[in-house]
Each structure stands twice: as structure tokens, then as C-alpha cells.
Scaffold this active site. Sequence first.
Site, short mmCIF file in Angstrom:
data_model
loop_
_atom_site.label_atom_id
_atom_site.label_comp_id
_atom_site.label_asym_id
_atom_site.label_seq_id
_atom_site.Cartn_x
_atom_site.Cartn_y
_atom_site.Cartn_z
N GLU A 1 1.26 49.62 65.87
CA GLU A 1 -0.05 49.46 65.22
C GLU A 1 -0.64 48.07 65.45
OE1 GLU A 1 -0.33 51.00 61.22
OE2 GLU A 1 -2.11 49.81 60.79
N LYS B 1 2.02 52.11 51.92
CA LYS B 1 2.03 52.29 53.38
C LYS B 1 1.82 50.93 54.05
CE LYS B 1 0.27 53.35 57.63
NZ LYS B 1 -0.31 52.42 58.59
N ASP C 1 17.83 52.10 60.17
CA ASP C 1 17.33 53.46 59.96
C ASP C 1 16.00 53.40 59.18
OD1 ASP C 1 16.85 56.05 59.02
OD2 ASP C 1 18.97 56.47 58.68
N HIS D 1 -9.23 44.47 61.95
CA HIS D 1 -8.39 45.49 62.59
C HIS D 1 -9.02 45.95 63.90
CE1 HIS D 1 -5.63 48.83 62.98
NE2 HIS D 1 -6.67 49.63 63.19
C1 MEV Z 1 -3.23 50.25 57.30
O1 MEV Z 1 -2.20 50.51 58.22
C2 MEV Z 1 -2.67 49.73 55.99
C3 MEV Z 1 -3.71 49.54 54.87
O2 MEV Z 1 -4.42 50.75 54.66
C4 MEV Z 1 -2.92 49.14 53.65
C5 MEV Z 1 -3.76 49.10 52.37
O3 MEV Z 1 -4.77 49.81 52.26
O4 MEV Z 1 -3.34 48.34 51.47
C6 MEV Z 1 -4.71 48.49 55.25
#
Ligand code: MEV
Length: 399
Positions: free
Chosen positions: A62, A240, A256, A354
Site C-alpha cells: 500500500e 485497519k 504470521d 495518499h
Molecule cells: C487506509 O489504508 C487506512 C485509513 O483508512 C485508516 C483510518 O481511517 O484511520 C486511512
Amino acid sequence: MVAENAGLSEAEVEAIGRVGLSLDQADKMVENVVGLFQVPLGIATNFLIDGRELLVPMATEEPSVIAAASNGAKMALAGGGFVTSSTKPVMRALIQVTGVDDPWGARLAILSRSEEITSRANEKDPMLVSYGGGVVGVEAEVVETRKGPMVVVHLLVDCRDAMGANAVNTMAEALAPFIEEITGGRVYLRIISNLADLRLARARAVFRAGEIGGPEVVDGIVLASALAESDPYRAATHNKGIMNGVTAVTMATGNDTRAIEAGAHSYAARGGRYRSLSVYEKNRDGDLVGSIELPVAVGTVGGATRVHPVARAAVRVLGLRSADDLGRILASVGLAQNFAALRALATEGIQRGHMSLHARNVAVQAGAKGDEIEAVAAKMAAEKRINVDRARELLSEMR
Ligand code: MEV
């Protein structure tokens, strides 16, 4: 510079930069091997963890994850970096006992034989015991299920520097006949629990308001945290973001990733409602205090960590002293990653940062080659129009 800092050998540098995993090595790791699937390995910078400066290898597909972790870590520097703590490396093995007429009585029968259970289990792994690990407790519960009550025995095992799945699974399987003898029931499952709630790492950092954009940013991040503490829909994405960092370091060290993910998400739901693994508060000085706690079932001995040449080199880059060390690093990276995402979300949003890093991917998708890639990406980022159609237009203009 990384090699020099970590004192890597020529072979380790080669492993990271050129050779990687050979087909022959891969063929011994898993089954039916037909090739290799490569993922970029980058180095996150600016990490100060318990007073130690670290370069952190991260394996991820990513864009912007490594940059964001480095940025988050940088913003923690003024407040002294990350301060960590941890529990002992204790994992649970689960033994499912069915068909017991008197489950509550069976539970107590098991508990009254704890010492014998412990010594029989320890006999299965004298090496672990010699390193100071082994069984540290026996638990038994009656679990109501749609197939009636079951007795579930937990063997708590200090796994030292091993991730522990092999050690605890071997013990659980070996104990099954003895548990059947004690309870008169039938044992089916004998397996580790990935809800590693006794193997936790914690990290805390103070992000000075002046460093991160002022009091409004502090308030915005506290509000974002409050939502993730209460709303599972937001908590899933919040976590996430944490796992973007945690999983990348887990992968880089040959650990793992699924065990780590399962542990993190089940721990996040331990109160009966899924919530964030981190919390942000404003302290008396108006600065932001971030804290995180998560299960860290990782090892530095055994498994791919010792077999995969790049993972071995990554362990050396981190200068790992123990699995505990790695757990604390994971917590710190998770917090840095999470903070960076929340800071972007609480201010301009994540898309600008991003997408400008993602622009090179978009240029490649549009067919850019060599120098064209950077040129198309830079143009799209400057125009704030980052999509494949625009990349194609720019390419044909250029050509
Ligand atoms: C993207 O990979 C992760 C985010 O969505 C985490 C978040 O929203 O805190 C930017």
C-alpha cells in the site's frame, strides 16, 4: 545507510536488495510452489522507542503507509517518542471436551489436577522449559453452546521467544487423553487460541500540540478517537489503519500476519462490542496523548523468521533482542500509523497525501514507462487530478 547502521553483512544486503527468497527455499516453505510473489520492503524512519532509535522494515503493497508511519513517528519525537510495556509472552491452548454429563463437576476435576496437567504438558517441551518458559496456568470453563454445554480447558503457556503455536498445539494434543480420563468426556479440538489476551504489548506517546498543527488538531483527533471507541463501523477502519503498520512489520519479520490480525480484532471485541485498539486524550498541557494495547503473538525463533533470508535481515535491521522487543515495536508502529491517519483525517483528509503517493501506481496503470512514470505522477499531483484517464492524456501529450 541502513546496512551500515545495522552492521549488515554483504550477504544480508544482497538478500534484501537483490536475491530475496530463492525458488528452492520457497519450495521448502509451502506446498505446490510455482513461483514467488514479491511485495515492496521499505524502511520507516524517526522511531524512538524507549529511548532507542530504530529503523523499521515494513513489507506492504500500500502506497503512503511507510511515509505515514515515518511521519507519525517524527511527530512523537518532541514528546520523547514511544514508551512501551508488555505482559509475559503467554499463549493459550484450547481443549474442547464434549459429552460430559456433569460439566461443572468435570471443570473442578480438571482444576484439581492442574499440577499434573502442567507437568505432563511441560514434558512435551523441555527445551522451552529450559529457557524459562512452559505452562504457567490451567483454566477450565463451561461454555454453553447450541449443542449443549462443553468444558473448555485453557493451557496457559509462556512461549518465550517463539510465536508458540507449535509448542502449545503439541502440548494440547498430548494432553487430550489425560483430559478425557479426568472428565469422562470426548476431546475434539486441541488448538491455540489466537485471542492472545495474555500476550499484550502497549505503547504510549505524547504528541505536542505545537508539533502537530495546534489545539484544533488535538481536538479533532480526540473526537475521532471518541467515535472509534463507540462505533464499530468507524472502529473497523481505525483499527485497519493501525494494522497497516503492524501487519507490515509482522510480514517483514516473517511472522504470521493472520495470527496478529485475528488477535487484534478479537481483542478489540473482547468487551462484547468491537472498538478501537487505541485511545487519544488531551492532557493538562493541551498536548495529545495516544495509547495502544494489542495482542502480539510473534516470535524471533522458528518459522519463516529464521528461514526467509529477507526476514532474517529485517530482524537484524531492527536489532531485535527478543520477541517481546518485537511486540513493543509493533505497538509503537501501530500507534504512529494510526496517529498519522487520524491527523490527516482530522484536517485535510487523507486523499491528497495518499493520492500523490499513489500517483506513480496510476501512471504505471496508464502505461507509463521509465522516466515517464515520475513525470506523469508529478504532473497529476500538481494538478490535483490523479486518475488513469488523465495519466493517459498526459502520456500521449508527452509522447
Ligand atoms: C487506509 O489504508 C487506512 C485509513 O483508512 C485508516 C483510518 O481511517 O484511520 C486511512
